[in-house]
Scaffold this motif. Structure first.
Motif, PDB file in Angstrom:
ATOM      1  N   ARG A  41      23.853  27.322 -36.518  1.00 11.46           N
ATOM      2  CA  ARG A  41      22.987  28.027 -35.567  1.00 11.46           C
ATOM      3  C   ARG A  41      23.459  27.795 -34.128  1.00 11.46           C
ATOM      4  O   ARG A  41      23.533  28.710 -33.330  1.00 11.46           O
ATOM      5  CB  ARG A  41      21.535  27.605 -35.722  1.00 11.46           C
ATOM      6  N   SER A  42      23.802  26.583 -33.808  1.00  8.11           N
ATOM      7  CA  SER A  42      24.270  26.254 -32.459  1.00  8.11           C
ATOM      8  C   SER A  42      25.556  26.999 -32.126  1.00  8.11           C
ATOM      9  O   SER A  42      25.701  27.553 -31.023  1.00  8.11           O
ATOM     10  CB  SER A  42      24.492  24.747 -32.352  1.00  8.11           C
ATOM     11  N   ILE A  43      26.473  27.033 -33.059  1.00  6.57           N
ATOM     12  CA  ILE A  43      27.745  27.733 -32.848  1.00  6.57           C
ATOM     13  C   ILE A  43      27.494  29.220 -32.649  1.00  6.57           C
ATOM     14  O   ILE A  43      28.026  29.835 -31.720  1.00  6.57           O
ATOM     15  CB  ILE A  43      28.701  27.487 -34.034  1.00  6.57           C
ATOM     16  N   MET A  44      26.655  29.801 -33.495  1.00  5.53           N
ATOM     17  CA  MET A  44      26.378  31.234 -33.397  1.00  5.53           C
ATOM     18  C   MET A  44      25.662  31.569 -32.090  1.00  5.53           C
ATOM     19  O   MET A  44      25.955  32.577 -31.453  1.00  5.53           O
ATOM     20  CB  MET A  44      25.564  31.693 -34.607  1.00  5.53           C
ATOM     21  N   GLU A  45      24.732  30.728 -31.669  1.00  2.00           N
ATOM     22  CA  GLU A  45      24.031  30.959 -30.403  1.00  2.00           C
ATOM     23  C   GLU A  45      25.000  30.915 -29.228  1.00  2.00           C
ATOM     24  O   GLU A  45      24.893  31.717 -28.306  1.00  2.00           O
ATOM     25  CB  GLU A  45      22.914  29.946 -30.221  1.00  2.00           C
ATOM     26  N   ASN A  46      25.929  29.966 -29.253  1.00  5.79           N
ATOM     27  CA  ASN A  46      26.918  29.883 -28.174  1.00  5.79           C
ATOM     28  C   ASN A  46      27.755  31.150 -28.087  1.00  5.79           C
ATOM     29  O   ASN A  46      28.041  31.637 -26.994  1.00  5.79           O
ATOM     30  CB  ASN A  46      27.840  28.681 -28.364  1.00  5.79           C
ATOM     31  N   VAL A  47      28.149  31.676 -29.235  1.00  5.80           N
ATOM     32  CA  VAL A  47      28.987  32.872 -29.277  1.00  5.80           C
ATOM     33  C   VAL A  47      28.227  34.093 -28.746  1.00  5.80           C
ATOM     34  O   VAL A  47      28.771  34.909 -28.025  1.00  5.80           O
ATOM     35  CB  VAL A  47      29.484  33.144 -30.716  1.00  5.80           C
ATOM     36  N   MET A  48      26.952  34.186 -29.094  1.00 10.39           N
ATOM     37  CA  MET A  48      26.194  35.403 -28.811  1.00 10.39           C
ATOM     38  C   MET A  48      25.243  35.309 -27.628  1.00 10.39           C
ATOM     39  O   MET A  48      24.570  36.287 -27.298  1.00 10.39           O
ATOM     40  CB  MET A  48      25.401  35.798 -30.058  1.00 10.39           C
ATOM     41  N   MET A  49      25.179  34.185 -26.958  1.00  7.71           N
ATOM     42  CA  MET A  49      24.190  33.971 -25.903  1.00  7.71           C
ATOM     43  C   MET A  49      24.192  35.074 -24.845  1.00  7.71           C
ATOM     44  O   MET A  49      23.158  35.680 -24.561  1.00  7.71           O
ATOM     45  CB  MET A  49      24.408  32.613 -25.233  1.00  7.71           C
ATOM     46  N   ASP A  50      25.347  35.356 -24.265  1.00  5.96           N
ATOM     47  CA  ASP A  50      25.407  36.353 -23.193  1.00  5.96           C
ATOM     48  C   ASP A  50      24.975  37.727 -23.674  1.00  5.96           C
ATOM     49  O   ASP A  50      24.185  38.409 -23.017  1.00  5.96           O
ATOM     50  CB  ASP A  50      26.816  36.431 -22.599  1.00  5.96           C
TER      51      ASP A  50
END
Length: 90
Positions: A41-50
């Motif tokens: 979840r953390s990795i995916m959030e970092n990728v998609m945050m912007d």
């Protein structure tokens, strides 16, 4: 997790697509960090945050593609815009 994010994007009428090599890259990052499923979840959030913040304010975006380059920090998620809506917004 992918289905959860796809559903969230669906609320804004945006199709979310993960390329196969992007999914592999996310799994590899989680294994490198030794975080297991929780780290996904953390990795995916970092990728998609912007893009997650950009989508609600840009009604021209109809599709978002998560690529391996985006996961590895060498690029951004690819956004596809509706040409008709884009012209109308101008």
């Amino acid at each position: 997790l992918i289905k959860q994010y796809q559903k969230l994007f669906e609320f804004d009428n945006v199709e979310l697509v993960f390329e196969e090599d992007a999914i592999d890259a996310i799994a590899e990052k989680a294994m490198e960090r030794k975080t297991g499923a929780r780290g996904l979840r953390s990795i995916m959030e970092n990728v998609m945050m912007d893009v997650m913040y950009r989508i609600p304010s840009d009604e021209t975006i109809v599709k978002c593609i998560i690529t391996k380059d985006a996961v590895e920090g060498r690029g951004e998620p690819v956004t596809v815009h509706n040409e008709y809506t884009l012209k109308k917004a101008r």
